[in-house]
Structures are given as C-alpha cells and as structure tokens.
Design a protein around this motif. Structure first.
Motif, mmCIF file in Angstrom:
data_model
loop_
_atom_site.group_PDB
_atom_site.id
_atom_site.type_symbol
_atom_site.label_atom_id
_atom_site.label_comp_id
_atom_site.label_asym_id
_atom_site.label_seq_id
_atom_site.Cartn_x
_atom_site.Cartn_y
_atom_site.Cartn_z
ATOM 1 N N ARG A 132 0.826 -1.204 0.000
ATOM 2 C CA ARG A 132 0.000 0.000 0.000
ATOM 3 C C ARG A 132 0.863 1.258 0.000
ATOM 4 N NH1 ARG A 132 -4.975 0.218 4.064
ATOM 5 N NH2 ARG A 132 -5.518 -1.464 2.608
ATOM 6 N N ASP A 133 1.952 1.236 0.739
ATOM 7 C CA ASP A 133 2.890 2.360 0.762
ATOM 8 C C ASP A 133 4.279 1.802 0.469
ATOM 9 O OD1 ASP A 133 4.033 4.835 1.095
ATOM 10 O OD2 ASP A 133 4.117 4.701 3.284
ATOM 11 N N PRO A 134 4.560 1.475 -0.789
ATOM 12 C CA PRO A 134 5.816 0.798 -1.128
ATOM 13 C C PRO A 134 7.037 1.654 -0.854
ATOM 14 C CG PRO A 134 4.688 1.519 -3.116
ATOM 15 C CD PRO A 134 3.747 1.763 -1.988
ATOM 16 N N ASP A 135 8.107 1.008 -0.437
ATOM 17 C CA ASP A 135 9.375 1.689 -0.214
ATOM 18 C C ASP A 135 10.180 1.609 -1.511
ATOM 19 O OD1 ASP A 135 11.735 2.739 0.705
ATOM 20 O OD2 ASP A 135 12.391 0.884 1.656
ATOM 21 N N PRO A 136 10.395 2.746 -2.191
ATOM 22 C CA PRO A 136 11.111 2.714 -3.476
ATOM 23 C C PRO A 136 12.494 2.084 -3.390
ATOM 24 C CG PRO A 136 10.057 4.848 -3.152
ATOM 25 C CD PRO A 136 9.950 4.101 -1.854
ATOM 26 N N LEU A 137 13.203 2.303 -2.281
ATOM 27 C CA LEU A 137 14.554 1.764 -2.167
ATOM 28 C C LEU A 137 14.532 0.236 -2.099
ATOM 29 C CD1 LEU A 137 17.538 2.387 -2.004
ATOM 30 C CD2 LEU A 137 17.323 2.634 0.477
ATOM 31 N N GLU A 138 13.544 -0.332 -1.403
ATOM 32 C CA GLU A 138 13.444 -1.789 -1.360
ATOM 33 C C GLU A 138 13.140 -2.336 -2.753
ATOM 34 O OE1 GLU A 138 10.981 -5.489 0.669
ATOM 35 O OE2 GLU A 138 10.508 -3.434 1.265
ATOM 36 N N ALA A 139 12.214 -1.684 -3.469
ATOM 37 C CA ALA A 139 11.877 -2.139 -4.815
ATOM 38 C C ALA A 139 13.086 -2.026 -5.742
ATOM 39 C CB ALA A 139 10.707 -1.323 -5.360
ATOM 40 N N GLN A 140 13.847 -0.939 -5.630
ATOM 41 C CA GLN A 140 15.040 -0.776 -6.454
ATOM 42 C C GLN A 140 16.070 -1.859 -6.147
ATOM 43 O OE1 GLN A 140 16.392 3.278 -5.847
ATOM 44 N NE2 GLN A 140 14.297 4.015 -6.110
ATOM 45 N N SER A 141 16.201 -2.200 -4.869
ATOM 46 C CA SER A 141 17.147 -3.242 -4.479
ATOM 47 C C SER A 141 16.735 -4.589 -5.077
ATOM 48 C CB SER A 141 17.212 -3.351 -2.954
ATOM 49 O OG SER A 141 17.646 -2.137 -2.370
ATOM 50 N N ARG A 142 15.452 -4.896 -4.987
ATOM 51 C CA ARG A 142 14.971 -6.166 -5.545
ATOM 52 C C ARG A 142 15.099 -6.182 -7.067
ATOM 53 N NH1 ARG A 142 12.447 -9.463 -1.977
ATOM 54 N NH2 ARG A 142 11.917 -8.582 0.066
ATOM 55 N N LEU A 143 14.839 -5.052 -7.709
ATOM 56 C CA LEU A 143 14.985 -4.974 -9.157
ATOM 57 C C LEU A 143 16.443 -5.195 -9.562
ATOM 58 C CD1 LEU A 143 13.942 -4.371 -12.013
ATOM 59 C CD2 LEU A 143 14.257 -1.922 -11.514
ATOM 60 N N ALA A 144 17.389 -4.697 -8.777
ATOM 61 C CA ALA A 144 18.808 -4.869 -9.099
ATOM 62 C C ALA A 144 19.180 -6.348 -9.143
ATOM 63 C CB ALA A 144 19.669 -4.129 -8.071
ATOM 64 N N PHE A 145 18.625 -7.148 -8.231
ATOM 65 C CA PHE A 145 18.933 -8.577 -8.215
ATOM 66 C C PHE A 145 18.220 -9.322 -9.349
ATOM 67 C CE2 PHE A 145 20.351 -7.705 -3.856
ATOM 68 C CZ PHE A 145 21.577 -8.363 -3.882
ATOM 69 N N VAL A 146 17.013 -8.871 -9.717
ATOM 70 C CA VAL A 146 16.341 -9.447 -10.883
ATOM 71 C C VAL A 146 17.164 -9.154 -12.136
ATOM 72 C CG1 VAL A 146 14.319 -9.230 -12.387
ATOM 73 C CG2 VAL A 146 14.016 -9.386 -9.911
ATOM 74 N N ARG A 147 17.603 -7.921 -12.274
ATOM 75 C CA ARG A 147 18.404 -7.529 -13.437
ATOM 76 C C ARG A 147 19.685 -8.353 -13.505
ATOM 77 N NH1 ARG A 147 22.822 -4.347 -14.282
ATOM 78 N NH2 ARG A 147 22.936 -3.216 -16.270
ATOM 79 N N GLU A 148 20.347 -8.520 -12.376
ATOM 80 C CA GLU A 148 21.591 -9.292 -12.342
ATOM 81 C C GLU A 148 21.357 -10.726 -12.818
ATOM 82 O OE1 GLU A 148 24.824 -9.850 -8.890
ATOM 83 O OE2 GLU A 148 22.992 -11.009 -8.559
ATOM 84 N N ARG A 149 20.272 -11.327 -12.335
ATOM 85 C CA ARG A 149 19.997 -12.719 -12.707
ATOM 86 C C ARG A 149 19.662 -12.837 -14.195
ATOM 87 N NH1 ARG A 149 21.089 -17.262 -9.490
ATOM 88 N NH2 ARG A 149 19.985 -19.033 -10.388
ATOM 89 N N LEU A 150 18.914 -11.879 -14.731
ATOM 90 C CA LEU A 150 18.580 -11.893 -16.150
ATOM 91 C C LEU A 150 19.828 -11.739 -17.009
ATOM 92 C CD1 LEU A 150 15.320 -9.743 -16.145
ATOM 93 C CD2 LEU A 150 15.484 -12.170 -16.731
ATOM 94 N N HIS A 151 20.716 -10.854 -16.602
ATOM 95 C CA HIS A 151 21.960 -10.674 -17.356
ATOM 96 C C HIS A 151 22.781 -11.959 -17.351
ATOM 97 C CE1 HIS A 151 22.642 -6.404 -18.586
ATOM 98 N NE2 HIS A 151 21.535 -6.258 -17.887
ATOM 99 N N ARG A 152 22.814 -12.635 -16.224
ATOM 100 C CA ARG A 152 23.582 -13.881 -16.154
ATOM 101 C C ARG A 152 22.984 -14.933 -17.084
ATOM 102 N NH1 ARG A 152 24.591 -15.896 -10.173
ATOM 103 N NH2 ARG A 152 25.877 -17.368 -11.340
ATOM 104 N N ARG A 153 21.668 -14.993 -17.167
ATOM 105 C CA ARG A 153 21.029 -15.990 -18.016
ATOM 106 C C ARG A 153 21.177 -15.652 -19.499
ATOM 107 N NH1 ARG A 153 17.696 -19.975 -15.998
ATOM 108 N NH2 ARG A 153 17.924 -20.621 -18.170
ATOM 109 N N LEU A 154 21.048 -14.376 -19.855
ATOM 110 C CA LEU A 154 21.039 -13.990 -21.255
ATOM 111 C C LEU A 154 22.435 -13.737 -21.814
ATOM 112 C CD1 LEU A 154 17.987 -11.558 -21.299
ATOM 113 C CD2 LEU A 154 18.035 -13.957 -21.985
ATOM 114 N N ALA A 155 23.324 -13.198 -20.977
ATOM 115 C CA ALA A 155 24.647 -12.822 -21.473
ATOM 116 C C ALA A 155 25.765 -13.672 -20.884
ATOM 117 C CB ALA A 155 24.900 -11.336 -21.185
ATOM 118 N N GLY A 156 25.416 -14.552 -19.915
ATOM 119 C CA GLY A 156 26.435 -15.396 -19.296
ATOM 120 C C GLY A 156 27.419 -14.632 -18.445
#
Length: 248
Positions: A132-156
């Motif tokens: 309901r009141d999301p913390d942008p910093l927490e969402a940014q932190s979680r997005l950073a780990f999603v991005r990292e995992r996607l890069h590892r899968r797509l670019a090795g």
C-alpha cells in the motif's frame, strides 16, 4: 449445469521505480490478442492456468512452473488462453536501462527461463511493488537482483562479488551513514551508488545485508520510524568504534 467461469480482472500501475515502466496483474478467462510489439521488455510469471503465445513466428506453451517468460522489445508476439479456467499472470514492463536491446536475440531463442531463484526474485519484487505504501529503495534493491539474474542468463555474465570482508564492511558503514543523513528526503539506489563511488548496486546491497542482516529498504523505514540507533546486527564486529559513533 455449465461451470461458471471466474471473471477477468486487470490491475495496472506505474511505480516510482526507475526502470519499471508498468506493473500489470491480470486474470484472463477468455482472452486472445493479435500479434503486436512493445517498446519495453515484458517479464512475466504465471500464477495459474496456461497461456499459449507465438514469439517471432514460433509458438510456445507455458504453465505454472519455476520459470519466467521474457519477451523482448520490438519483436512481434501474440497470446491466448488454453483452458476454460484461463490464466493468472503478473508482468513487469522493463525499459532498456534494465536490459539492453542487444540481449534481444538471446531472449527470442529462449523466452522461457527455467530458474527458480529468478522466479522467486521476480515474485518478491511484485510483492514489494504491491504494498500500500511501497518503499522505493526496497523495490530498487529487488529490481537490481532481478536484473543481475537476467543478465547472467542472457549474457552469461558472472555476478559481482558478494561484498564479504573488510571492503564490504566499509561500504556497508558508509551506506548506513548515507541513509541516516537522508532519512527525511530518501535516496535512490542509483544516487547511493554514485555517492559511494559507483559500486555495483548488487554489491552495495550484499555488503549492507552482510553487515546489517537486511536490505537497505528494509532497515531504513525502521530507522526513520524509531528515534534511536541502528540495530546492533548492523554494526560490523571488525569496527567497534562504530558503537560510539552511532550511539550504541
């Protein structure tokens, strides 16, 4: 007597998180859409049912599993329900600051990524964004780990270091000081990285978590809501002087 189908429902919003153009949660019971393209990446997880889609002319079927679907920008795809129960999905539309267009070919070759850890990270990001009141910093932190995992899968590409050791402890203490100084106005993950000399966002988060036991977005609201000191677990044993500087 014919079974009553559940109603189709849609919820969409644009979060205040750089890199995420839109969040889309939907249940479709009778749905088919013609071939079209997006100008963003579409990262989807399925919570129920099955979906059938064609990407760049090749058909794919997808059900509930430990996989995610990643559809690249600028490549035509369609989609449709497979069973009477339809399907439930959650989608993140990500701009090219998260994933560059040069990874399009790898995504077209393998749009379904069987990766339980990645799916769990995407699920956690959705939960953070749906607060309901999301913390942008927490969402940014979680997005950073999603991005990292996607890069590892797509670019090795290998993941950055885990942030252990003395160097990681120093980064954690400096980030803690920065969060203390910016409690009122807040700070984005990109701003924190720039202030601290441009360490990789996931290195920044791992260093903080190793010292504090939580992600920056989890600790900061506690710190701002309670007048006092950081949790004791947030103080590295290797730096006892911090006990005095932070009033413990």
């Amino acid at each position: 007597m014919a079974a009553i189908r559940p109603r189709s429902t849609v919820r969409a919003w644009q979060p205040a998180v750089p890199g995420i153009a839109e969040v889309f949660h939907a249940r479709f019971t009778e749905h088919a859409y013609p071939a079209h393209v997006h100008d963003t990446w579409a990262l989807m997880i399925l919570d129920g049912g099955r979906v059938d889609f064609a990407l760049d002319g090749e058909r794919h079927g997808f059900g509930v599993s430990d996989a995610v679907i990643l559809l690249p920008p600028g490549v035509a795809h369609d989609g449709r329900t497979v069973t009477e129960a339809g399907f439930r999905k959650r989608v993140l539309y990500l701009d090219t600051s998260v994933l560059p267009e040069r990874l399009t070919g790898a995504a077209v070759d393998t749009p379904s990524l069987a990766d339980p850890a990645l799916r769990e990270r995407v699920h956690g990001l959705h939960l953070a964004l749906a607060e309901r009141d999301p913390d942008p910093l927490e969402a940014q932190s979680r997005l950073a780990f999603v991005r990292e995992r996607l890069h590892r899968r797509l670019a090795g590409r290998a993941a950055p270091g885990a942030g252990a050791g003395a160097a990681g402890a120093v980064v954690a203490v400096r980030l803690r000081e920065l969060l203390d100084a910016r409690v009122a106005e807040g700070i984005t993950l990109e701003e924190a990285s720039a202030e601290l000399g441009h360490p990789h966002p996931t290195h920044l988060i791992r260093s903080f978590r190793a010292a504090c036991g939580d992600q920056p977005g989890t600790v900061r609201p506690i710190r701002s809501a309670v007048k006092g000191s950081w949790p004791v677990r947030c103080l590295p044993v290797s730096e006892p002087s911090a006990l005095f500087r932070f009033g413990i």
